[in-house]
Design an enzyme around this catalytic site. Structure first.
Site, PDB file in Angstrom:
ATOM      1  N   ASP A   4      40.556  37.112  42.573  1.00 11.55           N
ATOM      2  CA  ASP A   4      39.099  36.947  42.628  1.00 11.55           C
ATOM      3  C   ASP A   4      38.621  36.727  44.068  1.00 11.55           C
ATOM      4  O   ASP A   4      39.350  36.181  44.892  1.00 11.55           O
ATOM      5  CB  ASP A   4      38.707  35.752  41.732  1.00 11.55           C
ATOM      6  CG  ASP A   4      37.249  35.812  41.306  1.00 11.55           C
ATOM      7  OD1 ASP A   4      36.572  36.820  41.596  1.00 11.55           O
ATOM      8  OD2 ASP A   4      36.789  34.839  40.673  1.00 11.55           O
TER       9      ASP A   4
ATOM     10  N   HIS B 154      37.373  45.215  47.698  1.00 15.61           N
ATOM     11  CA  HIS B 154      38.333  45.688  46.686  1.00 15.61           C
ATOM     12  C   HIS B 154      39.458  46.477  47.357  1.00 15.61           C
ATOM     13  O   HIS B 154      40.620  46.355  46.993  1.00 15.61           O
ATOM     14  CB  HIS B 154      37.641  46.565  45.644  1.00 15.61           C
ATOM     15  CG  HIS B 154      36.606  45.836  44.826  1.00 15.61           C
ATOM     16  ND1 HIS B 154      36.827  44.579  44.320  1.00 15.61           N
ATOM     17  CD2 HIS B 154      35.353  46.188  44.427  1.00 15.61           C
ATOM     18  CE1 HIS B 154      35.745  44.186  43.638  1.00 15.61           C
ATOM     19  NE2 HIS B 154      34.834  45.149  43.702  1.00 15.61           N
TER      20      HIS B 154
ATOM     21  N   LEU C  89      61.667  44.343  39.590  1.00 16.30           N
ATOM     22  CA  LEU C  89      60.414  43.654  39.250  1.00 16.30           C
ATOM     23  C   LEU C  89      59.567  44.466  38.267  1.00 16.30           C
ATOM     24  O   LEU C  89      59.491  45.686  38.371  1.00 16.30           O
ATOM     25  CB  LEU C  89      59.597  43.445  40.537  1.00 16.30           C
ATOM     26  CG  LEU C  89      58.188  42.882  40.367  1.00 16.30           C
ATOM     27  CD1 LEU C  89      58.241  41.372  40.168  1.00 16.30           C
ATOM     28  CD2 LEU C  89      57.317  43.211  41.578  1.00 16.30           C
TER      29      LEU C  89
HETATM   30  C1  IPE Z   1      37.855  37.638  36.684  1.00 14.32           C
HETATM   31  O1  IPE Z   1      37.008  37.673  37.789  1.00 14.32           O
HETATM   32  C2  IPE Z   1      38.340  39.007  36.362  1.00 14.32           C
HETATM   33  C3  IPE Z   1      39.226  39.608  37.358  1.00 14.32           C
HETATM   34  C4  IPE Z   1      39.686  39.056  38.424  1.00 14.32           C
HETATM   35  C5  IPE Z   1      39.595  40.961  37.076  1.00 14.32           C
HETATM   36  P1  IPE Z   1      35.420  37.689  37.627  1.00 14.32           P
HETATM   37  O2  IPE Z   1      34.874  37.616  38.990  1.00 14.32           O
HETATM   38  O3  IPE Z   1      35.018  38.820  36.786  1.00 14.32           O
HETATM   39  O4  IPE Z   1      35.182  36.341  36.810  1.00 14.32           O
HETATM   40  P2  IPE Z   1      33.899  35.409  36.668  1.00 14.32           P
HETATM   41  O5  IPE Z   1      32.776  36.285  36.258  1.00 14.32           O
HETATM   42  O6  IPE Z   1      33.658  34.786  38.011  1.00 14.32           O
HETATM   43  O7  IPE Z   1      34.294  34.391  35.649  1.00 14.32           O
HETATM   44  C1  IPE Z   2      37.707  40.313  41.959  1.00 11.20           C
HETATM   45  O1  IPE Z   2      36.732  40.158  42.950  1.00 11.20           O
HETATM   46  C2  IPE Z   2      37.892  41.744  41.539  1.00 11.20           C
HETATM   47  C3  IPE Z   2      37.321  42.079  40.236  1.00 11.20           C
HETATM   48  C4  IPE Z   2      36.852  41.227  39.356  1.00 11.20           C
HETATM   49  C5  IPE Z   2      37.260  43.484  39.871  1.00 11.20           C
HETATM   50  P1  IPE Z   2      35.207  40.076  42.600  1.00 11.20           P
HETATM   51  O2  IPE Z   2      34.670  41.466  42.589  1.00 11.20           O
HETATM   52  O3  IPE Z   2      34.971  39.303  41.352  1.00 11.20           O
HETATM   53  O4  IPE Z   2      34.633  39.292  43.849  1.00 11.20           O
HETATM   54  P2  IPE Z   2      33.592  38.105  43.851  1.00 11.20           P
HETATM   55  O5  IPE Z   2      34.069  37.080  42.862  1.00 11.20           O
HETATM   56  O6  IPE Z   2      32.280  38.683  43.467  1.00 11.20           O
HETATM   57  O7  IPE Z   2      33.612  37.590  45.248  1.00 11.20           O
HETATM   58 MG    MG Z   3      34.696  37.341  40.942  1.00 10.82          MG
END
Ligand code: IPE
Ligand code: IPE
Ligand code: MG
Length: 236
Positions: free
Chosen positions: A17, A34, A128
């Protein structure tokens, strides 16, 4: 002794995240974060191989993430497609078995083909296991497992009552040990509908570090923290 001394976890799972925030801090589009996040997956995969971790799984895209803007979703799926194509030779070279788990019905045919091809090619690799959770939700997994059990019982004319063991053996992760350690980056301290059933006794590790900055050193810190934990599993 009923307590378990923790050393190297067998299965580490990561909720990756903070990509969007990482990009925003640099005045860039979310996709930029990403892209850099893919580099972190590569670094963590290498590290897991070095450490002798058997299973590394990563939450790449949740069922709820389908609610994001179409442009971001498209960018993420393209990135996934490219990353698989690019990394496959390395999986082969390093004996890595690559797997994807989730609701494939929402993925494009092109991406499904690429995933199927890579999974088939690396199926017999014994190093792995790198498992990507894509279009995944913990509730979805439990529901699909329950439905499978019930359908099977109805077919056989049995009572449709369900046991925990039956759920366990019908989850999409049925042949993968439950995670020992769950890492979530970016300071959020929640499960976000990830592996709900499988994390019943998992150790949690939260870090403020944003996913694109999470590399070998940060991974090592998580392992150090894990090695100090005492897992009791409800015993004394
Ligand atoms: C959780 O992250 C899902 C992934 C890392 C794929 P999100 O960014 O979607 O989660 P919330 O919305 O903060 O809970
Ligand atoms: C995690 O990073 C990747 C996915 C959930 C696809 P985010 O896209 O949720 O990044 P933030 O949380 O908005 O910074
Ligand atoms: Mg996120």
């Amino acid at each position: 002794m009923t307590k378990e001394k923790t050393t190297i976890p067998q299965h580490v799972t990561i909720i990756m995240d903070g990509n969007g925030r990482w990009a925003k801090l640099r005045g860039q589009e979310r996709l930029f974060g990403h892209k850099e996040g893919v580099e972190s997956v590569r670094a963590c995969t290498e590290f897991a191989v070095e450490k002798g971790i058997k299973y590394l799984s990563v939450f790449a895209f949740s069922e709820e993430n389908w609610e994001r803007p179409a442009e971001e979703i498209e960018g993420l799926m393209q990135l996934m497609l490219k990353a698989i194509a690019m990394e496959t030779p390395l999986f082969q070279k390093n004996g890595i078995r690559f797997r994807v788990i989730g609701d494939f019905s929402r993925l494009s045919q092109k991406l499904r083909n690429e995933i199927d091809e890579c999974m088939k090619l690396t199926e017999t690799n014994t190093g792995l296991q790198l498992i990507v959770f894509l279009s995944y939700s913990g509730k979805w997994d439990i529901v699909q497992a329950a439905n499978k059990v019930v359908e099977e019982k109805m077919r056989k004319g049995e009572q449709p009552t369900i046991t925990a063991e039956e759920i366990d053996s019908n989850l999409s992760t049925s042949d993968i040990p439950h995670p020992d350690l769950l890492i979530r980056t970016s300071g959020e301290q929640r499960i976000s509908n990830y592996m709900l059933w499988q994390t019943a006794y998992t150790e949690y590790y939260f870090t403020e570090v944003l996913w694109p900055d999470f590399r070998k050193m940060e991974f090592q810190q998580a392992l150090d923290a894990y090695s100090k934990r005492e897992r009791r599993f409800g015993k004394v």
